[in-house]
Scaffold this active site. Structure first.
Site, PDB file in Angstrom:
ATOM      1  N   THR A  20      59.391  30.511  58.858  1.00  0.00           N
ATOM      2  CA  THR A  20      59.858  31.256  57.591  1.00  0.00           C
ATOM      3  C   THR A  20      59.490  30.916  56.474  1.00  0.00           C
ATOM      4  O   THR A  20      60.046  31.663  55.538  1.00  0.00           O
ATOM      5  CB  THR A  20      61.430  30.979  57.625  1.00  0.00           C
ATOM      6  OG1 THR A  20      60.899  29.226  57.066  1.00  0.00           O
ATOM      7  CG2 THR A  20      61.560  30.391  58.579  1.00  0.00           C
ATOM      8  N   TYR A  57      57.687  27.422  50.519  1.00  0.00           N
ATOM      9  CA  TYR A  57      57.262  28.662  51.141  1.00  0.00           C
ATOM     10  C   TYR A  57      58.265  29.615  49.825  1.00  0.00           C
ATOM     11  O   TYR A  57      60.097  29.432  49.983  1.00  0.00           O
ATOM     12  CB  TYR A  57      57.858  29.596  51.944  1.00  0.00           C
ATOM     13  CG  TYR A  57      56.934  28.643  53.237  1.00  0.00           C
ATOM     14  CD1 TYR A  57      55.632  28.520  52.698  1.00  0.00           C
ATOM     15  CD2 TYR A  57      57.045  28.452  55.116  1.00  0.00           C
ATOM     16  CE1 TYR A  57      54.716  28.648  54.415  1.00  0.00           C
ATOM     17  CE2 TYR A  57      56.414  28.241  55.926  1.00  0.00           C
ATOM     18  CZ  TYR A  57      54.937  27.967  55.236  1.00  0.00           C
ATOM     19  OH  TYR A  57      53.924  27.698  56.264  1.00  0.00           O
ATOM     20  N   GLN A 184      49.381  21.798  63.364  1.00  0.00           N
ATOM     21  CA  GLN A 184      49.995  23.394  63.231  1.00  0.00           C
ATOM     22  C   GLN A 184      48.384  24.085  62.354  1.00  0.00           C
ATOM     23  O   GLN A 184      48.540  23.362  62.002  1.00  0.00           O
ATOM     24  CB  GLN A 184      50.890  22.886  62.158  1.00  0.00           C
ATOM     25  CG  GLN A 184      51.340  23.996  62.448  1.00  0.00           C
ATOM     26  CD  GLN A 184      52.842  24.408  61.119  1.00  0.00           C
ATOM     27  OE1 GLN A 184      52.736  25.839  60.575  1.00  0.00           O
ATOM     28  NE2 GLN A 184      54.061  24.297  61.255  1.00  0.00           N
ATOM     29  N   TYR A 212      49.825  29.166  64.474  1.00  0.00           N
ATOM     30  CA  TYR A 212      50.847  30.111  63.196  1.00  0.00           C
ATOM     31  C   TYR A 212      49.869  31.313  63.476  1.00  0.00           C
ATOM     32  O   TYR A 212      49.095  31.230  63.852  1.00  0.00           O
ATOM     33  CB  TYR A 212      50.079  28.573  61.589  1.00  0.00           C
ATOM     34  CG  TYR A 212      49.405  28.849  61.393  1.00  0.00           C
ATOM     35  CD1 TYR A 212      48.767  29.131  59.859  1.00  0.00           C
ATOM     36  CD2 TYR A 212      49.971  27.456  60.846  1.00  0.00           C
ATOM     37  CE1 TYR A 212      47.635  29.345  59.714  1.00  0.00           C
ATOM     38  CE2 TYR A 212      48.536  26.875  59.780  1.00  0.00           C
ATOM     39  CZ  TYR A 212      47.048  27.746  58.880  1.00  0.00           C
ATOM     40  OH  TYR A 212      46.317  28.121  58.479  1.00  0.00           O
ATOM     41  N   GLY A 288      56.512  34.946  62.648  1.00  0.00           N
ATOM     42  CA  GLY A 288      57.458  34.806  61.547  1.00  0.00           C
ATOM     43  C   GLY A 288      58.503  36.111  61.899  1.00  0.00           C
ATOM     44  O   GLY A 288      57.746  37.455  62.483  1.00  0.00           O
ATOM     45  N   ARG A 290      61.352  38.446  59.745  1.00  0.00           N
ATOM     46  CA  ARG A 290      62.092  39.021  58.402  1.00  0.00           C
ATOM     47  C   ARG A 290      63.176  39.582  59.100  1.00  0.00           C
ATOM     48  O   ARG A 290      63.675  39.352  58.297  1.00  0.00           O
ATOM     49  CB  ARG A 290      61.310  39.701  57.404  1.00  0.00           C
ATOM     50  CG  ARG A 290      60.427  39.912  57.475  1.00  0.00           C
ATOM     51  CD  ARG A 290      59.759  39.926  57.242  1.00  0.00           C
ATOM     52  NE  ARG A 290      58.841  40.679  55.748  1.00  0.00           N
ATOM     53  CZ  ARG A 290      58.487  40.314  54.510  1.00  0.00           C
ATOM     54  NH1 ARG A 290      58.390  39.461  53.705  1.00  0.00           N
ATOM     55  NH2 ARG A 290      57.443  41.674  53.936  1.00  0.00           N
TER      56      ARG A 290
HETATM   57  N1  LIG Z   1      51.059  25.783  58.365  1.00  0.00           N
HETATM   58  C1  LIG Z   1      50.966  26.114  57.506  1.00  0.00           C
HETATM   59  O1  LIG Z   1      49.530  26.442  56.790  1.00  0.00           O
HETATM   60  C2  LIG Z   1      51.080  28.106  57.941  1.00  0.00           C
HETATM   61  C3  LIG Z   1      50.620  28.967  58.047  1.00  0.00           C
HETATM   62  C4  LIG Z   1      51.037  30.322  58.214  1.00  0.00           C
HETATM   63  C5  LIG Z   1      52.136  30.257  58.791  1.00  0.00           C
HETATM   64  N2  LIG Z   1      52.411  29.287  58.822  1.00  0.00           N
HETATM   65  C6  LIG Z   1      53.972  28.867  59.870  1.00  0.00           C
HETATM   66  O2  LIG Z   1      53.307  30.226  61.038  1.00  0.00           O
HETATM   67  C7  LIG Z   1      54.914  31.002  60.541  1.00  0.00           C
HETATM   68  C8  LIG Z   1      54.085  32.307  61.404  1.00  0.00           C
HETATM   69  O3  LIG Z   1      52.758  32.789  60.543  1.00  0.00           O
HETATM   70  P1  LIG Z   1      53.336  34.299  59.680  1.00  0.00           P
HETATM   71  O4  LIG Z   1      54.642  33.610  59.496  1.00  0.00           O
HETATM   72  O5  LIG Z   1      52.031  33.530  58.929  1.00  0.00           O
HETATM   73  O6  LIG Z   1      52.753  35.421  59.987  1.00  0.00           O
HETATM   74  P2  LIG Z   1      53.195  36.285  61.912  1.00  0.00           P
HETATM   75  O7  LIG Z   1      54.167  34.469  62.913  1.00  0.00           O
HETATM   76  O8  LIG Z   1      51.695  36.394  62.485  1.00  0.00           O
HETATM   77  O9  LIG Z   1      53.439  37.623  61.058  1.00  0.00           O
HETATM   78  C9  LIG Z   1      54.733  37.755  60.944  1.00  0.00           C
HETATM   79  C10 LIG Z   1      54.135  39.146  60.444  1.00  0.00           C
HETATM   80  O10 LIG Z   1      54.469  39.906  61.186  1.00  0.00           O
HETATM   81  C11 LIG Z   1      55.629  40.912  61.359  1.00  0.00           C
HETATM   82  N3  LIG Z   1      56.987  41.039  62.686  1.00  0.00           N
HETATM   83  C12 LIG Z   1      56.611  39.643  63.793  1.00  0.00           C
HETATM   84  N4  LIG Z   1      57.714  40.293  64.026  1.00  0.00           N
HETATM   85  C13 LIG Z   1      57.326  41.205  64.541  1.00  0.00           C
HETATM   86  C14 LIG Z   1      57.594  42.497  65.151  1.00  0.00           C
HETATM   87  N5  LIG Z   1      58.537  42.035  66.430  1.00  0.00           N
HETATM   88  N6  LIG Z   1      57.655  43.478  65.270  1.00  0.00           N
HETATM   89  C15 LIG Z   1      57.162  44.045  63.908  1.00  0.00           C
HETATM   90  N7  LIG Z   1      56.962  43.393  63.032  1.00  0.00           N
HETATM   91  C16 LIG Z   1      56.721  41.667  63.578  1.00  0.00           C
HETATM   92  C17 LIG Z   1      56.555  40.261  59.887  1.00  0.00           C
HETATM   93  O11 LIG Z   1      56.198  41.002  58.812  1.00  0.00           O
HETATM   94  P3  LIG Z   1      56.247  42.764  58.551  1.00  0.00           P
HETATM   95  O12 LIG Z   1      57.843  43.001  58.967  1.00  0.00           O
HETATM   96  O13 LIG Z   1      56.944  42.302  57.292  1.00  0.00           O
HETATM   97  O14 LIG Z   1      55.314  43.370  58.836  1.00  0.00           O
HETATM   98  C18 LIG Z   1      56.352  39.048  59.890  1.00  0.00           C
HETATM   99  O15 LIG Z   1      56.811  38.894  58.464  1.00  0.00           O
HETATM  100  C19 LIG Z   1      54.596  30.866  59.614  1.00  0.00           C
HETATM  101  O16 LIG Z   1      56.193  31.576  58.742  1.00  0.00           O
HETATM  102  C20 LIG Z   1      55.222  29.846  59.105  1.00  0.00           C
HETATM  103  O17 LIG Z   1      56.196  29.345  59.317  1.00  0.00           O
HETATM  104  C21 LIG Z   1      51.537  27.968  59.438  1.00  0.00           C
END
Ligand SMILES: NC(=O)c1ccc[n+]([C@@H]2O[C@H](COP(=O)([O-])OP(=O)(O)OC[C@H]3O[C@@H](n4cnc5c(N)ncnc54)[C@H](OP(=O)(O)O)[C@@H]3O)[C@@H](O)[C@H]2O)c1
Length: 325
Positions: A20, A57, A184, A212, A288, A290
């Protein structure tokens, strides 16, 4: 949906977790509360129990939205949130600015004790399932941080302890200091740095790994076109991974793996997520979302089992198309 245990905590959760970060808005060009709540509800309706958030966040916004979305369904979810990126003081190294306010990395005892209460209030709950140090602070000994977290676990405010963005020596220090249940870390088809460093240690010590950015910030969602433009403070605007050349590489990769998606009656995003989850040492894949549609699509990846042949073919296409990213 595949279920996994978070380290040795005894807590079971869905192997696909809902991330999220984008729901908090910050670094993602803003957010829409109603769409976010729909996304979280759709994730739960489709078998996701693990929800990952953090105070950073949107400076509390993501946690508050999660708290609203899970109202009345607290017992259906496993909440992971974090500590150590703070704006209520300026101890520890400066990490980043948000809304013009400096955010510092700090994991001292009093600070964590303050933070956990803020998170419990925003999440509208009286316990956090997995509490993770978000980024590592260079001034507080890990033994002190771990002692504080174990105290919170003994009090029932948290149920399991995790650490994020760790080095090998950080990880070893956490394991030596107490019961670490999870790390993570970034892990996806274009970023596999931890495969040879952290993962052998987590596997040997029964520590779960939550990947992540499993979709590489959406680059690997199967929906990233050459014309997609990012707005506002969306971090992808300046991220070289999203260059036209890289988007073309990803498009060629997606075409190459399409037959595997067809065989599994799956979308490309689902194949990417299923591949991630089947990599050695990866226990949970955080994705992630949205919108409700994205959350539903990603959740269904938790029912796919790729064969050894599928995995070998995907690995070979990664090598051909994505190695330069
Ligand atoms: N510990 C840390 O430092 C750290 C760092 C980064 C992330 N995280 C955690 O890991 C989670 C996941 O990583 P992330 O959110 O960075 O990136 P991700 O999961 O690689 O990408 C998420 C984004 O991809 C797009 N998306 C996701 N599913 C989709 C689908 N089925 N079809 C089309 N587009 C899709 C959406 O953005 P759009 O619709 O805008 O394209 C979404 O916001 C985070 O939300 C967070 O909870 C932790």
């Amino acid at each position: 949906m595949i279920q996994q245990e978070i380290g040795q905590s005894g807590i079971q959760a869905s192997a696909i977790g809902l991330g999220t970060w984008a729901i908090g808005g910050w670094k993602w060009g803003g957010t829409d509360d109603a769409a976010s709540i729909d996304a979280i509800s759709a994730a739960i309706d489709n078998g996701i129990t693990l929800i990952d958030t953090a105070p950073a966040y949107g400076m509390g916004r993501s946690e508050e939205i999660v708290g609203r979305a899970i109202h009345g369904r607290r017992d259906k979810v496993v909440i992971a949130t974090k500590c150590g990126l703070v704006w209520h003081h300026q101890n520890g190294p400066h990490h980043v600015d948000q809304n013009g306010q400096p955010i510092h990395r700090y994991l001292g005892r009093a600070s964590i004790i303050h933070e956990v209460e803020q998170s419990l209030r925003r999440l509208n709950t009286d316990y956090i399932d997995l509490y993770i140090t978000h980024w590592q602070d260079t001034v507080t000994p890990i033994s002190e941080t771990m002692a504080t977290l174990e105290e919170l676990r003994d009090q029932g405010k948290i149920r399991a302890i995790g650490a994020s963005n760790v080095s090998v020596s950080d990880l070893q220090a956490y394991i030596a200091a107490g019961q670490l249940d999870a790390i993570q870390e970034q892990y996806n088809m274009v970023h596999r740095d931890i495969a040879k460093t952290l993962l052998p240690i987590t596997v040997a010590n029964n520590v779960a790994t939550l990947s992540y950015s499993s979709l590489a910030l959406g680059l690997l969602s199967g929906a990233m076109t050459s014309t997609r433009v990012f707005k506002g403070d969306d971090l992808r605007q300046t991220n070289p991974r999203f260059s036209p050349e890289n988007r073309a590489r990803v498009a060629a990769f997606m075409t190459a793996i399409e037959p595997i998606a067809t065989i599994h009656d799956a979308s490309l995003a689902q194949i990417v997520i299923a591949w991630t989850l089947q990599q050695a040492g990866v226990t949970f894949a955080l994705c992630g979302a949205r919108t409700a549609m994205q959350a539903q699509e990603n959740a269904k990846a938790g029912t796919i089992s790729l064969t050894p042949n599928d995995l070998a073919k995907i690995d070979s296409e990664i090598e051909t198309h994505l190695a330069a990213i």
